[in-house]
Design an enzyme around this catalytic site. Sequence first.
Site, PDB file in Angstrom:
ATOM      1  N   ASP A   1       0.862  -1.183   0.000  1.00 50.02           N
ATOM      2  CA  ASP A   1       0.000   0.000   0.000  1.00 50.02           C
ATOM      3  C   ASP A   1       0.898   1.233   0.000  1.00 50.02           C
ATOM      4  O   ASP A   1       1.610   1.491   0.972  1.00 50.02           O
ATOM      5  CB  ASP A   1      -0.898  -0.017   1.233  1.00 50.02           C
ATOM      6  CG  ASP A   1      -1.980   1.054   1.184  1.00 50.02           C
ATOM      7  OD1 ASP A   1      -1.984   1.851   0.227  1.00 50.02           O
ATOM      8  OD2 ASP A   1      -2.815   1.097   2.103  1.00 50.02           O
TER       9      ASP A   1
ATOM     10  N   ASP B   1      -2.417   2.433  -6.566  1.00 51.89           N
ATOM     11  CA  ASP B   1      -1.407   2.554  -5.509  1.00 51.89           C
ATOM     12  C   ASP B   1      -1.336   1.350  -4.565  1.00 51.89           C
ATOM     13  O   ASP B   1      -0.763   1.437  -3.486  1.00 51.89           O
ATOM     14  CB  ASP B   1      -1.634   3.828  -4.699  1.00 51.89           C
ATOM     15  CG  ASP B   1      -2.979   3.830  -3.978  1.00 51.89           C
ATOM     16  OD1 ASP B   1      -3.820   2.963  -4.263  1.00 51.89           O
ATOM     17  OD2 ASP B   1      -3.192   4.721  -3.117  1.00 51.89           O
ATOM     18  N   GLU B   2      -1.909   0.206  -4.962  1.00 53.68           N
ATOM     19  CA  GLU B   2      -1.782  -0.979  -4.112  1.00 53.68           C
ATOM     20  C   GLU B   2      -1.896  -2.256  -4.931  1.00 53.68           C
ATOM     21  O   GLU B   2      -2.513  -2.284  -5.995  1.00 53.68           O
ATOM     22  CB  GLU B   2      -2.816  -0.967  -2.985  1.00 53.68           C
ATOM     23  CG  GLU B   2      -4.254  -0.905  -3.429  1.00 53.68           C
ATOM     24  CD  GLU B   2      -5.202  -0.823  -2.234  1.00 53.68           C
ATOM     25  OE1 GLU B   2      -5.197  -1.763  -1.416  1.00 53.68           O
ATOM     26  OE2 GLU B   2      -5.940   0.181  -2.139  1.00 53.68           O
TER      27      GLU B   2
END
Length: 428
Positions: free
Chosen positions: A19, A116-117
């Site tokens: 993350d 973003d993860e």
Amino acid sequence: MRNIDDYYPVNGRVVLHIDMNAFYCSVHEAEEPEKYRNKATAVAGSVELRKGVIVTCSYAARAKGIKTGMTVREGLKKYPQLILIAPNFHLYRRYSRAFMDIAYRYTPLLQATSIDECYLDITGSKQFGTPLEIAHEIQSRIAAELGLPCSIGIAPNKLLAKMASDMKKPNGITVLRLRDVPSLLWDKPCSDLFGIGRKTGEKLKRLGIYTLGQLAAADEQLLSERFGVLGLWMKQAAHGIDNSPVQEEREKNKSIGHTTTLPRDVTELEDVKRIMLNLADQVARRLRRQQLMAQTVQITIRTPDMKTITRSHTLGNVTEQADDIYKEACELYLRHWKQGKPVRLLGITLQNLVPRENSALQLDLFDYKQQPKKESLTKTMDLLRDKFGEDAILTAGMLSDDPSALIRNHKIRGTSLQTDFLREKREE
């Protein structure tokens, strides 16, 4: 001392969840550190009109009371010195691909869930170390190569890995095992469980179910009657059970690249060549690992004042060899950069990628006899690195006539593989 196999369950999985912390703001900070580092920043739309919503904010801004979802007007009222940044999604996508490229080097089982993860199934990645070592290495590389912070969760499934990555931010690494669930999660409100929204949490409260421990102990029939299939899932999830696989959804790379920010400005050509050789070696190895060939070589140069230029050239033939990439990168550098001018960052990116089995490698009259030997040597060097780690081969020795320079003897001294390798090299 524990054997590395002890860290990998015999019949289970090891999953990481990566993350990226305050991703958009962190990207801008990485691009312009002198402007944004350790500053209270927020990415928001309609910055000029002050009617936009704050999409994300830096940790420095959060310390001032700024929250995601606030309007720009509210944010500025809370902290007038807040620095507002207009979103740049092209830039975010570039950094997203870059951090996932790093993660992808440790396993092909990568599932991106947002920009973003992502999840990684590293059950079969023990050659890179223990799960904790892999997580630390990924986190360190993302920080060193991209200047971005991230938190990583380590668990036997996706659900717990996701929960674990939320426990320590920023730059945290958390291990969450099934046996830890009662002590670490059961006192949390039900809405803290990933997958349970606010409305479902309110419905559970009306049933007298406030915590995850109460949810884990709840009557299965009651949950099924009130929530259907979701009720059964929630009870299992409260026990930390999740059998969903990490599904590889990663599209074939359109490019493979690697950049390095230098600890000091470089001006000497010999230093540049040494860095280019290392970069060419890394991108060529990733290319071969994915069974691809490349036809275009691009270099990236960034100056101390953070100005970036890229220059590329398309070769007459596809290649997977580091020496071809290195030579072309050096030619591009000499052609487009004034010698003696300082450089802060260098990078090499390979483009126009094609599957190896679909590429017809055209050999000229002078190198067709050498090509099988060259491929054999490359394959052997890759084998050495897979077995003994990336440092088993001296990058600088790859173009050397001295075969002994190719091996870090202290790493693999005395192995039959080393002996066979040196014998094969001398026979050439």
